[in-house]
Write a protein that holds these residues in place. Structure first.
Motif, mmCIF file in Angstrom:
data_model
loop_
_atom_site.group_PDB
_atom_site.id
_atom_site.type_symbol
_atom_site.label_atom_id
_atom_site.label_comp_id
_atom_site.label_asym_id
_atom_site.label_seq_id
_atom_site.Cartn_x
_atom_site.Cartn_y
_atom_site.Cartn_z
ATOM 1 N N LEU A 200 1.052 -1.063 -0.245
ATOM 2 C CA LEU A 200 0.100 0.137 -0.059
ATOM 3 C C LEU A 200 1.009 1.366 -0.080
ATOM 4 O O LEU A 200 2.090 1.783 0.651
ATOM 5 N N PRO A 201 0.667 2.147 -0.757
ATOM 6 C CA PRO A 201 1.256 3.935 -0.136
ATOM 7 C C PRO A 201 1.254 4.129 0.407
ATOM 8 O O PRO A 201 0.067 3.864 1.747
ATOM 9 N N GLY A 202 2.283 4.504 1.664
ATOM 10 C CA GLY A 202 2.266 5.259 2.719
ATOM 11 C C GLY A 202 3.429 5.289 3.382
ATOM 12 O O GLY A 202 4.654 5.280 2.653
ATOM 13 N N GLY A 203 4.155 5.615 4.161
ATOM 14 C CA GLY A 203 4.837 5.982 5.287
ATOM 15 C C GLY A 203 5.261 6.844 6.628
ATOM 16 O O GLY A 203 3.518 6.953 7.128
ATOM 17 N N PHE A 204 6.274 7.184 6.740
ATOM 18 C CA PHE A 204 6.188 7.779 8.254
ATOM 19 C C PHE A 204 6.059 9.264 7.934
ATOM 20 O O PHE A 204 6.045 10.108 7.672
ATOM 21 N N LEU A 205 5.001 9.700 9.053
ATOM 22 C CA LEU A 205 4.490 10.783 10.117
ATOM 23 C C LEU A 205 5.853 11.323 10.243
ATOM 24 O O LEU A 205 6.615 11.080 11.065
ATOM 25 N N GLU A 206 5.518 13.233 9.665
ATOM 26 C CA GLU A 206 6.514 13.876 9.815
ATOM 27 C C GLU A 206 6.250 14.572 11.293
ATOM 28 O O GLU A 206 5.169 13.992 11.656
ATOM 29 N N ILE A 207 6.824 15.210 12.323
ATOM 30 C CA ILE A 207 6.635 16.090 13.336
ATOM 31 C C ILE A 207 5.379 16.939 13.279
ATOM 32 O O ILE A 207 5.111 17.680 14.308
#
Length: 182
Positions: free
Chosen positions: A43-50
């Protein structure tokens, strides 16, 4: 007590983008361009930025990896299995969106080496991370959101109901196939 005494998990987002072409439903997947799971569909996605919300992160990651920007998204349940990501302790919140096939043309970017739609229920047998579980958990949220007009509010109630029925049918077919039933 300082905050350094407590390990901090990373937070990620995943997004299920369902596409409707008037007769069938497809799901957008990306081929991972880097480890872990390099070359696998995900799935598309990734890490949350602060400095962003979870929804902002989901929309940013989707646009970076595929060029797709849906009008509305709905959150799903958190995934928090301890070993769900080989990079470390990672919590993930999935989102779901519905787009019209005629309005999108995914183009891979960022850390994705490919991006394309797969018709339901003909998804790849193996996906990165726990994404098959994520998909199975979010399908009911998608159907409820469609029926309540939280997704695709511009479509008629009859068309949203038709899409929800197709998702339910194809989810059952896919679930039975993974268990060797039918």
């Amino acid at each position: 007590m300082t905050s350094d005494q407590h390990p901090k998990p990373a937070v990620t987002v995943d997004i299920l983008v369902l596409s409707w072409d008037g007769s069938s439903v497809s799901l957008l997947l990306v081929r991972r361009g880097s480890e872990p799971y390099k070359g696998c569909w995900a799935l598309p996605g990734g890490f949350l930025e602060i400095d962003e919300t979870l929804q902002q992160a989901a929309l940013r990651e989707l646009e970076e990896e595929t060029g797709v920007r849906p009008d509305a998204v709905m959150p799903g349940p958190m995934f928090d299995a301890v070993q769900r990501d080989p990079r470390g302790r990672v919590l993930s919140v999935p989102y779901v969106a519905l787009v019209l096939a005629e309005d999108v043309d995914p183009k891979h970017g960022s850390d994705a080496s490919d991006a394309c739609f797969f018709r339901l229920p003909s998804l790849p047998e193996t996906l990165a991370f726990d994404h098959l579980d994520v998909i199975a958990a979010v399908y009911p949220i998608a159907t409820s959101a469609l029926r309540a007009a939280h997704l695709a509010p511009s479509l008629s109630g009859g068309e949203r109901e038709r899409i929800a029925g197709i998702i339910e049918r194809d989810a059952l077919v896919a679930d039975n196939a993974t268990r060797g039933i039918g």
